[in-house]
Design a protein around this motif. Structure first.
Motif, PDB file in Angstrom:
ATOM      1  N   MET A  66      38.798  32.191  29.771  1.00 40.50           N
ATOM      2  CA  MET A  66      39.529  33.198  30.541  1.00 40.50           C
ATOM      3  C   MET A  66      40.973  32.745  30.738  1.00 40.50           C
ATOM      4  N   ASN A  67      41.895  33.639  30.583  1.00 44.38           N
ATOM      5  CA  ASN A  67      43.302  33.346  30.760  1.00 44.38           C
ATOM      6  C   ASN A  67      43.568  32.773  32.153  1.00 44.38           C
ATOM      7  N   ALA A  68      44.416  31.711  32.218  1.00 42.86           N
ATOM      8  CA  ALA A  68      44.680  31.040  33.494  1.00 42.86           C
ATOM      9  C   ALA A  68      45.311  31.981  34.514  1.00 42.86           C
ATOM     10  N   LEU A  69      46.186  32.867  34.049  1.00 42.90           N
ATOM     11  CA  LEU A  69      46.846  33.806  34.956  1.00 42.90           C
ATOM     12  C   LEU A  69      45.831  34.791  35.534  1.00 42.90           C
ATOM     13  N   ILE A  70      44.928  35.263  34.682  1.00 45.53           N
ATOM     14  CA  ILE A  70      43.889  36.194  35.145  1.00 45.53           C
ATOM     15  C   ILE A  70      42.969  35.490  36.134  1.00 45.53           C
ATOM     16  N   ARG A  71      42.614  34.231  35.832  1.00 42.40           N
ATOM     17  CA  ARG A  71      41.749  33.475  36.736  1.00 42.40           C
ATOM     18  C   ARG A  71      42.409  33.303  38.102  1.00 42.40           C
ATOM     19  N   ARG A  72      43.722  33.018  38.088  1.00 40.00           N
ATOM     20  CA  ARG A  72      44.438  32.840  39.350  1.00 40.00           C
ATOM     21  C   ARG A  72      44.439  34.149  40.146  1.00 40.00           C
ATOM     22  N   GLY A  73      44.616  35.252  39.437  1.00 40.23           N
ATOM     23  CA  GLY A  73      44.601  36.550  40.107  1.00 40.23           C
ATOM     24  C   GLY A  73      43.241  36.869  40.704  1.00 40.23           C
ATOM     25  N   LEU A  74      42.189  36.544  39.964  1.00 44.12           N
ATOM     26  CA  LEU A  74      40.831  36.784  40.456  1.00 44.12           C
ATOM     27  C   LEU A  74      40.531  35.933  41.681  1.00 44.12           C
ATOM     28  N   LYS A  75      41.005  34.689  41.685  1.00 41.79           N
ATOM     29  CA  LYS A  75      40.790  33.812  42.834  1.00 41.79           C
ATOM     30  C   LYS A  75      41.502  34.353  44.069  1.00 41.79           C
ATOM     31  N   THR A  76      42.692  34.909  43.847  1.00 41.28           N
ATOM     32  CA  THR A  76      43.434  35.499  44.962  1.00 41.28           C
ATOM     33  C   THR A  76      42.674  36.680  45.541  1.00 41.28           C
ATOM     34  N   LEU A  77      42.148  37.527  44.653  1.00 47.26           N
ATOM     35  CA  LEU A  77      41.392  38.699  45.102  1.00 47.26           C
ATOM     36  C   LEU A  77      40.098  38.301  45.795  1.00 47.26           C
ATOM     37  N   ALA A  78      39.501  37.197  45.345  1.00 49.99           N
ATOM     38  CA  ALA A  78      38.206  36.766  45.889  1.00 49.99           C
ATOM     39  C   ALA A  78      38.342  35.944  47.167  1.00 49.99           C
ATOM     40  N   ALA A  79      39.557  35.638  47.590  1.00 45.45           N
ATOM     41  CA  ALA A  79      39.766  34.809  48.776  1.00 45.45           C
ATOM     42  C   ALA A  79      39.260  35.517  50.032  1.00 45.45           C
ATOM     43  N   PRO A  80      38.797  34.744  51.024  1.00 53.37           N
ATOM     44  CA  PRO A  80      38.294  35.346  52.278  1.00 53.37           C
ATOM     45  C   PRO A  80      39.323  36.262  52.943  1.00 53.37           C
ATOM     46  N   GLY A  81      40.581  35.885  52.841  1.00 47.94           N
ATOM     47  CA  GLY A  81      41.615  36.710  53.445  1.00 47.94           C
ATOM     48  C   GLY A  81      41.707  38.089  52.818  1.00 47.94           C
ATOM     49  N   SER A  82      41.453  38.174  51.516  1.00 48.70           N
ATOM     50  CA  SER A  82      41.495  39.459  50.824  1.00 48.70           C
ATOM     51  C   SER A  82      40.408  40.387  51.345  1.00 48.70           C
ATOM     52  N   HIS A  83      39.247  39.808  51.622  1.00 52.75           N
ATOM     53  CA  HIS A  83      38.152  40.606  52.183  1.00 52.75           C
ATOM     54  C   HIS A  83      38.547  41.184  53.536  1.00 52.75           C
ATOM     55  N   GLY A  84      39.176  40.352  54.360  1.00 53.20           N
ATOM     56  CA  GLY A  84      39.605  40.818  55.676  1.00 53.20           C
ATOM     57  C   GLY A  84      40.630  41.930  55.580  1.00 53.20           C
ATOM     58  N   ILE A  85      41.550  41.794  54.631  1.00 54.60           N
ATOM     59  CA  ILE A  85      42.563  42.837  54.431  1.00 54.60           C
ATOM     60  C   ILE A  85      41.896  44.139  53.990  1.00 54.60           C
ATOM     61  N   GLY A  86      40.922  44.020  53.099  1.00 58.84           N
ATOM     62  CA  GLY A  86      40.228  45.207  52.606  1.00 58.84           C
ATOM     63  C   GLY A  86      39.477  45.936  53.703  1.00 58.84           C
ATOM     64  N   ILE A  87      38.771  45.193  54.549  1.00 58.92           N
ATOM     65  CA  ILE A  87      38.027  45.816  55.651  1.00 58.92           C
ATOM     66  C   ILE A  87      38.992  46.464  56.640  1.00 58.92           C
ATOM     67  N   GLY A  88      40.085  45.766  56.934  1.00 65.95           N
ATOM     68  CA  GLY A  88      41.085  46.332  57.837  1.00 65.95           C
ATOM     69  C   GLY A  88      41.688  47.612  57.279  1.00 65.95           C
ATOM     70  N   ALA A  89      41.992  47.593  55.982  1.00 66.23           N
ATOM     71  CA  ALA A  89      42.551  48.779  55.345  1.00 66.23           C
ATOM     72  C   ALA A  89      41.553  49.930  55.352  1.00 66.23           C
ATOM     73  N   MET A  90      40.265  49.606  55.175  1.00 64.11           N
ATOM     74  CA  MET A  90      39.228  50.640  55.202  1.00 64.11           C
ATOM     75  C   MET A  90      39.134  51.274  56.584  1.00 64.11           C
TER      76      MET A  90
END
Length: 213
Positions: free
Chosen positions: A1-25
């Protein structure tokens, strides 16, 4: 997997991203209920939901003359004093005002969930329950489907404008469930942490007392 794509996926999968998503919902659900709820106090919006209410087996009793609605429908932006008078006598506006107030409460409680988990739990629960009623309109409202006026495409699965409006509540149903689950988990974590703190306090006090002695 491309390193840039992996970095992006890790950012999306971070706990903080989940919190942002729930808040936005929470905000998204609140905006829908608050905006549409406020519009329920305006005659044109009250007129537009007449077919849904008049055909609903659990709502039609709110209207005085539910079987007569078709002769009094108007287009959005159209003013017909005679039809407006009929809608008033039908309790169209009284029911719409009550429904609008309920939607404002749901939207307000859901938004309050950003700062109060208990209020948010109630709001998310009500937001989750509401689509079960609105989605039933697809089965009870003839106007939810394209009418047979000569074109080959009519009836199921050809949703009319009214039907497409109702279908959006599938997303509200799923989104409210996610918020409901996340809020329940957070409340359980809070309760567990509180219990752990209460259990440790006597132990800590005993340790301090021994050291002091």
């Amino acid at each position: 997997m491309n390193a840039l794509i992996r970095r992006g996926l890790k950012t999306l999968a971070a706990p903080g991203s989940h919190g942002i998503g729930i808040g936005a919902m929470k905000v998204a659900i609140a905006v829908i209920f608050l905006w549409i709820g406020a519009l329920k106090f305006v005659p044109y919006e009250a007129d537009s939901i007449t077919p849904f209410v008049a055909n609903s087996p659990v709502m039609s009793f709110f209207y005085e003359h539910p079987t007569e609605y078709k002769a009094h429908l108007t287009h959005e932006g159209e003013l017909k004093p005679a039809e407006r008078a009929w809608q008033t006598a039908n309790n169209t506006y009284g029911f719409s005002t009550g429904l609008g107030a309920l939607e404002l409460v749901i939207g307000g409680l859901t938004l309050a969930g950003l700062v109060s988990r208990r209020a948010g739990l109630v709001g998310a629960g009500l937001a989750f329950a509401t689509p079960f009623v609105t989605l039933s309109f697809l089965f009870t409202t003839p106007e939810a489907w394209v009418a047979a006026l000569g074109d080959a495409q009519h009836g199921f699965p050809y949703l009319s404008g009214a039907g497409r409006l109702v279908l959006k509540d599938v997303a509200i149903l799923a989104g409210a469930w996610l918020v409901l689950v996340d809020t329940a988990r957070a409340l359980l974590r809070d309760d567990k942490d509180l219990g752990e703190t209460a259990r440790l306090q006597p132990v800590t006090a005993a340790v301090i007392a021994r050291k002091a002695a």
